[in-house]
Write an enzyme that holds these catalytic residues in place. Structure first.
Site, mmCIF file in Angstrom:
data_model
loop_
_atom_site.group_PDB
_atom_site.id
_atom_site.type_symbol
_atom_site.label_atom_id
_atom_site.label_comp_id
_atom_site.label_asym_id
_atom_site.label_seq_id
_atom_site.Cartn_x
_atom_site.Cartn_y
_atom_site.Cartn_z
ATOM 1 N N HIS A 190 -11.350 9.674 7.706
ATOM 2 C CA HIS A 190 -11.040 8.168 7.684
ATOM 3 C C HIS A 190 -10.504 7.889 9.018
ATOM 4 C CE1 HIS A 190 -10.265 4.564 5.857
ATOM 5 N NE2 HIS A 190 -8.961 4.553 5.636
ATOM 6 N N ARG A 200 -0.796 8.733 9.311
ATOM 7 C CA ARG A 200 -0.788 7.358 9.703
ATOM 8 C C ARG A 200 -0.457 6.738 8.255
ATOM 9 N NH1 ARG A 200 -5.222 3.170 8.918
ATOM 10 N NH2 ARG A 200 -5.737 4.527 7.206
ATOM 11 N N HIS A 253 -9.553 10.442 3.584
ATOM 12 C CA HIS A 253 -9.486 9.224 2.353
ATOM 13 C C HIS A 253 -9.896 10.404 1.065
ATOM 14 C CE1 HIS A 253 -9.286 5.763 -0.572
ATOM 15 N NE2 HIS A 253 -8.415 5.270 0.545
ATOM 16 N N ARG A 260 -1.777 10.320 -1.080
ATOM 17 C CA ARG A 260 -3.133 10.458 -0.806
ATOM 18 C C ARG A 260 -3.450 11.897 -0.528
ATOM 19 N NH1 ARG A 260 -5.186 5.859 3.261
ATOM 20 N NH2 ARG A 260 -5.263 4.127 1.835
ATOM 21 N N GLU A 316 0.874 -1.360 0.017
ATOM 22 C CA GLU A 316 -0.129 0.026 0.145
ATOM 23 C C GLU A 316 0.900 1.156 0.191
ATOM 24 O OE1 GLU A 316 -2.655 -0.502 3.314
ATOM 25 O OE2 GLU A 316 -4.206 -1.626 2.037
HETATM 26 C C1 LIG Z 1 -13.619 1.837 5.831
HETATM 27 C C2 LIG Z 1 -12.329 1.541 6.712
HETATM 28 C C3 LIG Z 1 -11.152 0.941 6.148
HETATM 29 C C4 LIG Z 1 -10.223 0.720 6.935
HETATM 30 N N1 LIG Z 1 -8.996 0.047 6.350
HETATM 31 C C5 LIG Z 1 -8.130 -0.297 7.319
HETATM 32 C C6 LIG Z 1 -6.947 -1.224 6.808
HETATM 33 O O1 LIG Z 1 -7.039 -1.655 5.892
HETATM 34 N N2 LIG Z 1 -6.026 -1.376 7.790
HETATM 35 C C7 LIG Z 1 -5.926 -0.810 8.891
HETATM 36 O O2 LIG Z 1 -4.959 -0.734 9.651
HETATM 37 N N3 LIG Z 1 -6.779 0.155 9.346
HETATM 38 C C8 LIG Z 1 -7.967 0.261 8.612
HETATM 39 N N4 LIG Z 1 -8.994 1.123 9.096
HETATM 40 C C9 LIG Z 1 -8.862 1.794 10.433
HETATM 41 C C10 LIG Z 1 -9.151 0.607 11.327
HETATM 42 O O3 LIG Z 1 -10.285 -0.253 10.917
HETATM 43 C C11 LIG Z 1 -9.282 1.064 12.495
HETATM 44 O O4 LIG Z 1 -8.360 2.046 13.118
HETATM 45 C C12 LIG Z 1 -9.598 0.111 13.694
HETATM 46 O O5 LIG Z 1 -10.416 -1.009 13.264
HETATM 47 C C13 LIG Z 1 -9.876 0.689 15.085
HETATM 48 O O6 LIG Z 1 -10.239 -0.450 16.049
HETATM 49 P P1 LIG Z 1 -10.758 -0.261 17.518
HETATM 50 O O7 LIG Z 1 -10.680 -1.402 18.156
HETATM 51 O O8 LIG Z 1 -9.725 0.708 18.292
HETATM 52 O O9 LIG Z 1 -12.109 0.571 17.094
HETATM 53 P P2 LIG Z 1 -13.430 0.028 16.669
HETATM 54 O O10 LIG Z 1 -13.227 -1.123 15.596
HETATM 55 O O11 LIG Z 1 -13.938 1.290 15.890
HETATM 56 O O12 LIG Z 1 -14.466 -0.466 17.846
HETATM 57 C C14 LIG Z 1 -14.659 0.687 18.744
HETATM 58 C C15 LIG Z 1 -15.671 -0.128 19.358
HETATM 59 O O13 LIG Z 1 -16.247 0.826 20.448
HETATM 60 C C16 LIG Z 1 -17.589 0.752 20.592
HETATM 61 N N5 LIG Z 1 -17.778 1.980 21.247
HETATM 62 C C17 LIG Z 1 -17.801 3.307 21.125
HETATM 63 N N6 LIG Z 1 -18.272 4.286 22.037
HETATM 64 C C18 LIG Z 1 -18.739 3.507 22.998
HETATM 65 C C19 LIG Z 1 -19.364 3.766 23.973
HETATM 66 N N7 LIG Z 1 -19.475 5.065 24.623
HETATM 67 N N8 LIG Z 1 -19.772 2.730 24.880
HETATM 68 C C20 LIG Z 1 -19.777 1.610 24.520
HETATM 69 N N9 LIG Z 1 -19.112 1.083 23.501
HETATM 70 C C21 LIG Z 1 -18.581 2.137 22.750
HETATM 71 C C22 LIG Z 1 -18.141 0.941 19.240
HETATM 72 O O14 LIG Z 1 -19.481 0.300 19.193
HETATM 73 C C23 LIG Z 1 -17.066 -0.356 18.689
HETATM 74 O O15 LIG Z 1 -17.622 -1.610 19.088
HETATM 75 C C24 LIG Z 1 -10.108 1.444 8.111
HETATM 76 C C25 LIG Z 1 -11.144 2.248 8.958
HETATM 77 C C26 LIG Z 1 -12.293 2.218 7.966
HETATM 78 C C27 LIG Z 1 -13.528 3.000 8.437
#
Ligand SMILES: Cc1cc2nc3c(=O)[nH]c(=O)nc-3n(C[C@H](O)[C@H](O)[C@H](O)COP(=O)(O)OP(=O)(O)OC[C@H]3O[C@@H](n4cnc5c(N)ncnc54)[C@H](O)[C@@H]3O)c2cc1C
Length: 553
Positions: free
Chosen positions: A351, A386, A244, A290, A116
């Site tokens: 993003h 990032r 993005h 990007r 990437e």
């Molecule tokens: C379309 C897209 C494509 C991406 N592609 C990539 C990729 O290819 N590679 C990469 O490294 N990253 C990618 N990213 C970024 C990556 O997906 C995220 O940074 C990562 O998944 C975050 O994980 P997390 O566990 O920190 O949070 P999340 O997966 O966002 O989980 C957060 C959780 O917290 C919960 N929550 C939030 N607030 C509260 C609250 N007040 N009370 C209770 N629960 C709550 C939510 O419901 C959710 O369950 C992408 C993001 C998107 C949107």
């Protein structure tokens, strides 16, 4: 109602779930999640997880690529940790049942590694183009088997329980603060519960919903940053929001990504008048980095007043388009856009949040017994921009560091006891029917952030945004105090607070660097601004930390 547990994890994305599987070997774990358990940013990740696996790759290469992307603000120690731990944590995902894509699916001896933007080697471990969904499902499956873990769906954390909530308040400005859990709204029953825990972990993800256009799902309202800030924790670098460049523009489509590969395949960016414009901005035209493509689109939109530009691949062979991009082709067709014969309306979209709740290398925040990991956290890894696919990696690596730290506490028996904590007080609140106010306020904040605090900023735009957001923020705070809590009002309250913090951070940084571009200060100024923007709340005032000692490489 009170629930006591050893570990409270707020969020069920990759950070929360991978930590839960480990913490459950030490004690009881409660995961609260505000919607269905799979709904998270994780679930939508397409590309994959960056890790040094290929024989021609090295830790040094991955470290260098990450530092380069971060434009001088990455913390080298955090980056090294991230990169060295990467292969081990990927192996763990495989052991938990994640089915990544292999070069030869039959013998699974060699992972298929993608490349990437910004990566000098092939190092993206992926599960087709649905990496996030496969990871999320596998982790949830593994969690089902674990008797020590309970998941509470439709439970939204309202606020962290700290000294501020105690019946017997300690002296003013009590330092250090402690966290004993959270007040949580159970949406099914409409009641507010206390979840008390020896360690509380924020794994609440990002804040893309602060902007009008975002790739993030509805859950990404910055709740973790808002709760931590209200509790007095340190927050950093919120001005660095990654956009993005190309997501589908459609009134009823949640912006889904139109992959960079479409431009790689020959896609041409055009204004609505049909003029190609990228050559004015960069010699590589559509294949420029990007942030440059995103800025160019933004400039064209600001000039024309239009809502979108076009990405056109109609000149390519129709059959080839369908074979190369089946997912994008099908998705666009759902909105009556046949990409073989029609240009795709696209717009950049918020993003990824590079800043967040400040942690050390063990995931500890500045509040005792409160940890953060995943997108909500600021570990120092991403600096001012990032590197693609480093975020899933950061989430699993730092979730593991949190696990190490809580293991140490359990082993040394330094487990805190709970003070007397009052039940939630909703005296004087009533069920407000004016929900229209909420949807208008949300849209107004999102539009303000998009128009004035987006890809290209200026002092004038930022100040205008701040004035209006301050006003909306006061209105919402008044509304919140008088109203029975619902997830809608909680999210709006958090969203507007995070918007306010982003604008403040953006105004504070008087230079352009990485993802932050201000036309009043178009240059990077290393002598004065090669430092993090660290903020916290004290006596209800927003304070900037002036000495943000930078961990130099
Ligand atoms: C379309 C897209 C494509 C991406 N592609 C990539 C990729 O290819 N590679 C990469 O490294 N990253 C990618 N990213 C970024 C990556 O997906 C995220 O940074 C990562 O998944 C975050 O994980 P997390 O566990 O920190 O949070 P999340 O997966 O966002 O989980 C957060 C959780 O917290 C919960 N929550 C939030 N607030 C509260 C609250 N007040 N009370 C209770 N629960 C709550 C939510 O419901 C959710 O369950 C992408 C993001 C998107 C949107």
């Amino acid at each position: 109602m009170v629930i006591k547990t050893d570990f409270l994890i707020i969020g069920s994305g990759i950070a929360g779930l991978s930590l839960a599987l480990k913490a459950a070997t030490l004690g009881t774990v409660a995961i609260i999640t505000k919607k269905e358990q799979a709904e998270s940013n994780t679930n939508y990740a397409q590309g994959g997880v960056a890790a040094v696996i290929a024989p021609d790759d090295s830790f040094d290469f991955h470290i260098d690529d990450t530092l380069k992307a971060g434009a001088g603000l990455c913390h080298r120690d955090a980056v090294e940790l991230l990169v060295y731990e990467g292969p081990k944590r990927v192996r763990e995902l495989i052991d938990w049942g994640v089915e990544f894509t292999y070069k030869k699916q039959a013998n699974k001896s060699e992972l298929d590694l993608g490349r990437e933007g910004g990566h000098s080697r092939n190092r993206i471990v992926h599960a087709r183009d649905l990496t996030g969904r496969i990871v999320e499902q596998s982790l949830l499956q593994a969690i089902k088997q674990h008797p020590n873990i309970r998941i509470f769906e439709q439970h939204i954390a309202i606020d962290l329980i700290t000294e501020h909530h105690l019946e017997q308040k300690p002296e003013q400005n009590h330092i250090p603060l402690h966290c004993w859990g959270a007040y949580v709204l159970d949406e099914h029953q409409g009641i507010i519960m206390q979840f008390l825990a020896h360690a509380t972990i924020l794994a609440t993800g990002g804040c893309g919903q602060v902007y009008l256009h975002t790739t993030n799902p509805q859950i990404a309202t910055g709740d973790g940053v808002a709760m931590a800030y209200r509790s007095g924790a340190k927050i950093a670098n919120l001005e660095f929001m990654q956009f993005h460049p190309t997501t589908l523009y459609h009134p009823t489509a949640n912006s889904f990504l139109i992959s960079e590969a479409v431009r790689g395949f020959g896609g041409i960016l055009k204004t609505q008048a049909g003029d190609r414009f990228m050559e004015k901005y960069h010699p590589m035209k559509e294949l420029a980095p990007r942030d440059i493509v995103a800025r160019a689109i933004d400039a064209e939109l600001k000039k024309s007043g239009n809502e979108f530009v076009y990405l056109d691949i109609t000149q390519k062979n129709h059959q080839e388009i369908k074979t190369r991009f089946p997912h994008i082709y099908q998705n666009c067709l759902k909105y009556n856009i046949d990409i073989t014969s029609q240009p795709i309306p696209v717009v950049p979209a918020a993003h990824y949040m590079c800043g967040g709740v400040v942690t050390d290398l063990q995931g500890r925040t500045t509040i005792h017994n409160l940890y953060a990991c995943g997108e909500v956290s600021f570990t120092g890894v991403h600096g001012a921009n990032r590197l693609a696919s480093n975020s899933l990696l950061e989430a699993i690596v730092f979730a593991h560091k949190v696990f190490e730290d809580i293991t140490h506490h359990v082993n040394s028996r330094s487990i805190p006891s709970f003070p007397s904590i009052p039940a939630w007080n909703d005296e004087g609140t009533f069920n407000h029917e004016e929900w229209i106010l909420i949807s208008h306020d949300k849209e107004e904040v999102q539009r303000l952030m998009w128009d004035y605090v987006g890809i290209v900023r200026s002092n004038l735009r930022l100040k205008r945004a701040l004035r209006r957001i301050n006003l909306i923020s006061r209105e919402i705070e008044n509304f919140y105090k008088k109203t029975t809590v619902t997830s809608a009002i909680l999210e709006l309250r958090n969203l507007v607070l995070v918007a306010k913090l982003i604008v403040n951070c953006a105004l504070f940084r008087k230079e352009s660097r990485g993802l932050h571009f201000n036309t009043n200060y178009p240059e990077t100024n290393d002598s004065q601004w090669r430092k993090d923007t660290v903020i916290f709340q004290k006596n209800r005032k927003l304070i900037f930390l002036t000495d943000t000692t930078f961990k130099e490489s």
